[in-house]
Design a protein around this motif. Structure first.
Motif, PDB file in Angstrom:
ATOM      1  N   HIS A   1       0.997  -1.350  -0.333  1.00 33.77           N
ATOM      2  CA  HIS A   1      -0.109  -0.369  -0.004  1.00 33.77           C
ATOM      3  C   HIS A   1       0.801   1.746   0.160  1.00 33.77           C
ATOM      4  CE1 HIS A   1      -3.532   2.352   0.798  1.00 33.77           C
ATOM      5  NE2 HIS A   1      -2.985   2.867   2.093  1.00 33.77           N
ATOM      6  N   GLU A   2       2.418   0.934   0.918  1.00 36.73           N
ATOM      7  CA  GLU A   2       2.672   2.515   1.404  1.00 36.73           C
ATOM      8  C   GLU A   2       3.576   2.908   0.034  1.00 36.73           C
ATOM      9  OE1 GLU A   2       3.402   2.219   5.405  1.00 36.73           O
ATOM     10  OE2 GLU A   2       1.638   4.200   5.611  1.00 36.73           O
ATOM     11  N   LEU A   3       3.440   3.175  -1.167  1.00 40.85           N
ATOM     12  CA  LEU A   3       4.359   3.178  -2.510  1.00 40.85           C
ATOM     13  C   LEU A   3       6.075   3.956  -1.848  1.00 40.85           C
ATOM     14  CD1 LEU A   3       1.750   3.554  -4.920  1.00 40.85           C
ATOM     15  CD2 LEU A   3       3.117   1.413  -4.293  1.00 40.85           C
ATOM     16  N   LEU A   4       5.499   4.581  -1.154  1.00 43.88           N
ATOM     17  CA  LEU A   4       6.509   6.293  -0.941  1.00 43.88           C
ATOM     18  C   LEU A   4       7.866   5.162   0.215  1.00 43.88           C
ATOM     19  CD1 LEU A   4       5.658   9.349  -0.888  1.00 43.88           C
ATOM     20  CD2 LEU A   4       6.510   7.684  -2.994  1.00 43.88           C
ATOM     21  N   ARG A   5       7.134   4.328   0.945  1.00 39.65           N
ATOM     22  CA  ARG A   5       7.819   3.292   1.204  1.00 39.65           C
ATOM     23  C   ARG A   5       8.319   1.898   1.728  1.00 39.65           C
ATOM     24  NH1 ARG A   5       5.447   2.929   6.390  1.00 39.65           N
ATOM     25  NH2 ARG A   5       7.104   3.281   7.646  1.00 39.65           N
ATOM     26  N   GLU A   6       8.305   2.047   0.088  1.00 39.84           N
ATOM     27  CA  GLU A   6       8.273   0.027  -0.353  1.00 39.84           C
ATOM     28  C   GLU A   6       9.845  -0.051  -0.066  1.00 39.84           C
ATOM     29  OE1 GLU A   6       7.653  -2.918  -1.155  1.00 39.84           O
ATOM     30  OE2 GLU A   6       5.799  -2.659  -1.102  1.00 39.84           O
ATOM     31  N   ARG A   7       9.739  -1.302  -0.583  1.00 46.77           N
ATOM     32  CA  ARG A   7      11.367  -1.961  -0.788  1.00 46.77           C
ATOM     33  C   ARG A   7      11.690  -1.047  -2.165  1.00 46.77           C
ATOM     34  NH1 ARG A   7       7.981  -5.193  -3.076  1.00 46.77           N
ATOM     35  NH2 ARG A   7       7.930  -6.497  -4.638  1.00 46.77           N
ATOM     36  N   GLU A   8      13.329  -1.553  -2.228  1.00 45.36           N
ATOM     37  CA  GLU A   8      13.881  -0.868  -3.636  1.00 45.36           C
ATOM     38  C   GLU A   8      13.891  -2.329  -4.106  1.00 45.36           C
ATOM     39  OE1 GLU A   8      14.677   2.211  -4.009  1.00 45.36           O
ATOM     40  OE2 GLU A   8      14.821   2.797  -1.900  1.00 45.36           O
ATOM     41  N   PRO A   9      14.254  -1.603  -5.759  1.00 47.62           N
ATOM     42  CA  PRO A   9      13.576  -0.664  -6.500  1.00 47.62           C
ATOM     43  C   PRO A   9      11.991   0.048  -7.073  1.00 47.62           C
ATOM     44  CG  PRO A   9      13.784  -2.603  -8.187  1.00 47.62           C
ATOM     45  CD  PRO A   9      13.485  -3.090  -6.633  1.00 47.62           C
ATOM     46  N   VAL A  10      11.348  -0.854  -5.809  1.00 46.65           N
ATOM     47  CA  VAL A  10      10.077  -0.047  -5.851  1.00 46.65           C
ATOM     48  C   VAL A  10       9.727   1.266  -5.646  1.00 46.65           C
ATOM     49  CG1 VAL A  10       7.416  -0.594  -5.157  1.00 46.65           C
ATOM     50  CG2 VAL A  10       9.125  -2.478  -5.854  1.00 46.65           C
ATOM     51  N   ARG A  11      10.056   1.729  -4.489  1.00 45.17           N
ATOM     52  CA  ARG A  11      10.193   2.964  -3.750  1.00 45.17           C
ATOM     53  C   ARG A  11      11.084   3.943  -4.680  1.00 45.17           C
ATOM     54  NH1 ARG A  11      13.285   6.221  -2.083  1.00 45.17           N
ATOM     55  NH2 ARG A  11      11.931   8.562  -0.755  1.00 45.17           N
ATOM     56  N   SER A  12      12.257   3.322  -5.700  1.00 42.43           N
ATOM     57  CA  SER A  12      12.906   4.775  -6.569  1.00 42.43           C
ATOM     58  C   SER A  12      11.802   4.378  -7.871  1.00 42.43           C
ATOM     59  CB  SER A  12      14.081   3.825  -6.927  1.00 42.43           C
ATOM     60  OG  SER A  12      15.151   4.033  -5.486  1.00 42.43           O
ATOM     61  N   ALA A  13      11.399   3.900  -8.241  1.00 40.13           N
ATOM     62  CA  ALA A  13      10.642   3.820  -9.307  1.00 40.13           C
ATOM     63  C   ALA A  13       9.583   4.918  -9.453  1.00 40.13           C
ATOM     64  CB  ALA A  13       9.954   2.113 -10.491  1.00 40.13           C
ATOM     65  N   ALA A  14       8.538   4.416  -7.691  1.00 36.89           N
ATOM     66  CA  ALA A  14       7.731   5.396  -8.062  1.00 36.89           C
ATOM     67  C   ALA A  14       8.016   6.742  -7.800  1.00 36.89           C
ATOM     68  CB  ALA A  14       6.973   5.269  -6.279  1.00 36.89           C
ATOM     69  N   MET A  15       9.211   6.980  -6.672  1.00 38.68           N
ATOM     70  CA  MET A  15       9.921   8.444  -6.816  1.00 38.68           C
ATOM     71  C   MET A  15      10.179   9.211  -7.795  1.00 38.68           C
ATOM     72  SD  MET A  15       9.141   9.300  -3.623  1.00 38.68           S
ATOM     73  CE  MET A  15      10.542  10.760  -3.822  1.00 38.68           C
ATOM     74  N   ALA A  16      11.081   8.004  -8.989  1.00 41.12           N
ATOM     75  CA  ALA A  16      11.093   8.281 -10.558  1.00 41.12           C
ATOM     76  C   ALA A  16       9.838   9.139 -11.352  1.00 41.12           C
ATOM     77  CB  ALA A  16      12.024   7.734 -10.999  1.00 41.12           C
ATOM     78  N   ALA A  17       8.991   8.152 -10.764  1.00 41.71           N
ATOM     79  CA  ALA A  17       7.507   8.767 -11.547  1.00 41.71           C
ATOM     80  C   ALA A  17       7.438  10.091 -11.143  1.00 41.71           C
ATOM     81  CB  ALA A  17       6.391   7.767 -11.254  1.00 41.71           C
ATOM     82  N   ILE A  18       7.773  10.639 -10.255  1.00 38.60           N
ATOM     83  CA  ILE A  18       6.673  11.682  -9.421  1.00 38.60           C
ATOM     84  C   ILE A  18       7.579  12.838 -10.086  1.00 38.60           C
ATOM     85  CG2 ILE A  18       6.495  13.051  -7.061  1.00 38.60           C
ATOM     86  CD1 ILE A  18       5.830  10.777  -5.836  1.00 38.60           C
ATOM     87  N   ASP A  19       8.911  12.273 -10.093  1.00 40.26           N
ATOM     88  CA  ASP A  19      10.233  13.235 -10.464  1.00 40.26           C
ATOM     89  C   ASP A  19       9.425  13.877 -11.668  1.00 40.26           C
ATOM     90  OD1 ASP A  19      11.421  13.208  -8.247  1.00 40.26           O
ATOM     91  OD2 ASP A  19      13.210  12.022  -8.779  1.00 40.26           O
ATOM     92  N   ASP A  20       9.248  12.975 -12.673  1.00 41.24           N
ATOM     93  CA  ASP A  20       9.098  12.770 -14.203  1.00 41.24           C
ATOM     94  C   ASP A  20       7.872  14.374 -14.427  1.00 41.24           C
ATOM     95  OD1 ASP A  20      11.084  11.380 -14.999  1.00 41.24           O
ATOM     96  OD2 ASP A  20      10.228   9.836 -15.790  1.00 41.24           O
ATOM     97  N   PHE A  21       6.851  13.419 -13.597  1.00 42.57           N
ATOM     98  CA  PHE A  21       5.413  14.488 -13.384  1.00 42.57           C
ATOM     99  C   PHE A  21       5.319  16.043 -12.920  1.00 42.57           C
ATOM    100  CE2 PHE A  21       1.658  15.700 -11.313  1.00 42.57           C
ATOM    101  CZ  PHE A  21       0.959  15.890 -12.150  1.00 42.57           C
ATOM    102  N   LEU A  22       6.863  15.936 -11.745  1.00 39.98           N
ATOM    103  CA  LEU A  22       6.936  17.290 -11.834  1.00 39.98           C
ATOM    104  C   LEU A  22       7.783  17.926 -12.445  1.00 39.98           C
ATOM    105  CD1 LEU A  22       7.626  16.300  -7.533  1.00 39.98           C
ATOM    106  CD2 LEU A  22       5.370  17.892  -8.455  1.00 39.98           C
ATOM    107  N   ALA A  23       8.332  17.204 -13.222  1.00 42.96           N
ATOM    108  CA  ALA A  23       9.445  18.423 -14.142  1.00 42.96           C
ATOM    109  C   ALA A  23       8.472  18.395 -15.021  1.00 42.96           C
ATOM    110  CB  ALA A  23      10.460  16.902 -14.647  1.00 42.96           C
ATOM    111  N   ALA A  24       7.631  17.690 -15.515  1.00 39.91           N
ATOM    112  CA  ALA A  24       6.395  18.337 -16.673  1.00 39.91           C
ATOM    113  C   ALA A  24       5.736  19.697 -16.225  1.00 39.91           C
ATOM    114  CB  ALA A  24       5.157  17.497 -17.592  1.00 39.91           C
ATOM    115  N   ILE A  25       5.433  20.217 -15.148  1.00 42.78           N
ATOM    116  CA  ILE A  25       5.427  21.271 -14.467  1.00 42.78           C
ATOM    117  C   ILE A  25       5.654  22.400 -14.037  1.00 42.78           C
ATOM    118  CG2 ILE A  25       3.050  19.700 -14.832  1.00 42.78           C
ATOM    119  CD1 ILE A  25       3.182  19.927 -11.088  1.00 42.78           C
ATOM    120  N   ALA A  26       7.101  21.999 -13.745  1.00 39.22           N
ATOM    121  CA  ALA A  26       8.247  22.490 -12.913  1.00 39.22           C
ATOM    122  C   ALA A  26       8.677  23.726 -13.460  1.00 39.22           C
ATOM    123  CB  ALA A  26       8.075  22.602 -12.144  1.00 39.22           C
ATOM    124  N   ALA A  27       9.411  24.608 -12.931  1.00 37.24           N
ATOM    125  CA  ALA A  27      10.446  25.375 -13.696  1.00 37.24           C
ATOM    126  C   ALA A  27      11.615  23.985 -13.884  1.00 37.24           C
ATOM    127  CB  ALA A  27      11.408  26.534 -12.575  1.00 37.24           C
TER     128      ALA A  27
END
Length: 319
Positions: free
Chosen positions: A288-314
């Motif tokens: 359930h807790e994607l941001l507190r999961e084992r690696e590499p799952v958590r890193s993949a979740a964080m990377a997806a968020i980073d990509d999403f943020l990059a599309a809307i931010a400076a």
């Protein structure tokens, strides 16, 4: 020092540059708050935890986003974490009205938006994801983008949602709204099962126990009958609300297909109505807790968020 070692340090310490304080709502209730700002921000994030959460559980993620140039704010929901309890029994996770929780979110989000640099992104996990989506649909919160992490669109229950809602509503009518439907078990088997529902990472699971030992007042047990009745009712109405399809802000939906707490299929069906949604799905073995999961799952979740943020931010700052 490796990334894993840095993450471990972040998880069990509030950084000196961050601040923990209080926000008084319109009915004079004090919400416990977190603020971690940065110079020349790319934008600002408001993070919403789930039922029973406290914001310390997500310090590792907060540290990552702040290092990437984002202001990060969070708060403990009314009756949760370090915010004052709503029943005589401090272990009961009570809520008399989800509308009150949505109002709290709208109150905090308005002040946060006025104070911080844009673009403004609100992220909600589990119950926080449900309340965020409801606030978006009701136009109580108007960010530039949103992230839903394992959102509580439908609770998994062995009795089925209709019967479960009927039982919870009956208990509320009987005057048992502030009581819990079960008692927590401290058995080893129950602890292992609880962990497996939340995360496959033992160290990150133990981080939560570390904070509970440091701050016993954070501990929360079962929800109240009233919380359950509200959760079933609010989720049912949200799934049937045609206004969901009118949301046009960029939205990232992240789910684990085998989530044992929330029904990922219900989230996919509901969010599938949206015209501007990005989907990130995780398969077997992800909890359930994607941001507190084992690696590499958590890193993949964080990377997806980073990509999403990059599309809307400076653009990201150079360190």
């Amino acid at each position: 020092m490796s990334g894993a070692q840095i993450g471990a340090l972040l998880r069990r310490r509030v950084h000196d540059d961050a601040s923990v304080g209080w926000y008084e709502t319109d009915d004079a209730y004090p919400l416990r708050t977190f603020r971690w700002e940065t110079d020349a921000p790319r934008g600002s994030i408001l993070f919403l935890g789930g039922r029973g959460d406290f914001f310390e559980k997500y310090l590792e993620a907060f540290g990552h986003w702040r290092e990437c140039g984002w202001n990060v704010d969070a708060f403990d929901w009314r009756g949760h974490g370090g915010s004052p309890r709503l029943t005589a029994d401090p272990l009961i996770g009570h809520s008399g009205s989800f509308a009150r929780l949505v109002a709290d979110l709208a109150d905090v989000a308005a002040a946060w938006r006025d104070r911080t640099a844009g673009p403004h992104v609100v992220m909600g996990h589990s119950m926080g994801g449900h309340l965020l989506l409801r606030a978006l649909v009701e136009r109580k919160v108007v960010p530039d983008a949103a992230v839903l992490l394992s959102p509580m669109i439908r609770i998994r229950t062995p009795l089925g949602v209709r019967l479960s809602e009927a039982i919870a509503s009956w208990q509320v009518r009987r005057g048992n709204g502030a009581r819990g439907p079960w008692r927590e078990s401290a058995s080893a088997a129950n602890q292992i099962d609880s962990m497996s529902m939340m995360t496959g990472d033992l160290e990150r699971y133990l981080d939560e126990q570390f904070w509970l030992d440091e701050n016993p007042a954070f501990r929360l047990g079962p929800p109240s009958w009233s919380w359950l009745a509200e959760a079933f009712s609010s989720s049912r109405k949200l799934r049937a609300n045609p206004e969901v399809g009118s949301l046009h802000i960029p939205l990232l939906l992240m789910v684990a297909d085998r989530d044992r707490l929330t029904h990922s299929g219900a989230a996919l069906r509901l969010i599938g109505q949206l015209p501007n949604v990005t989907l990130c799905r995780f398969g077997k073995g992800v909890a359930h807790e994607l941001l507190r999961e084992r690696e590499p799952v958590r890193s993949a979740a964080m990377a997806a968020i980073d990509d999403f943020l990059a599309a809307i931010a400076a653009p990201a700052r150079q360190f």
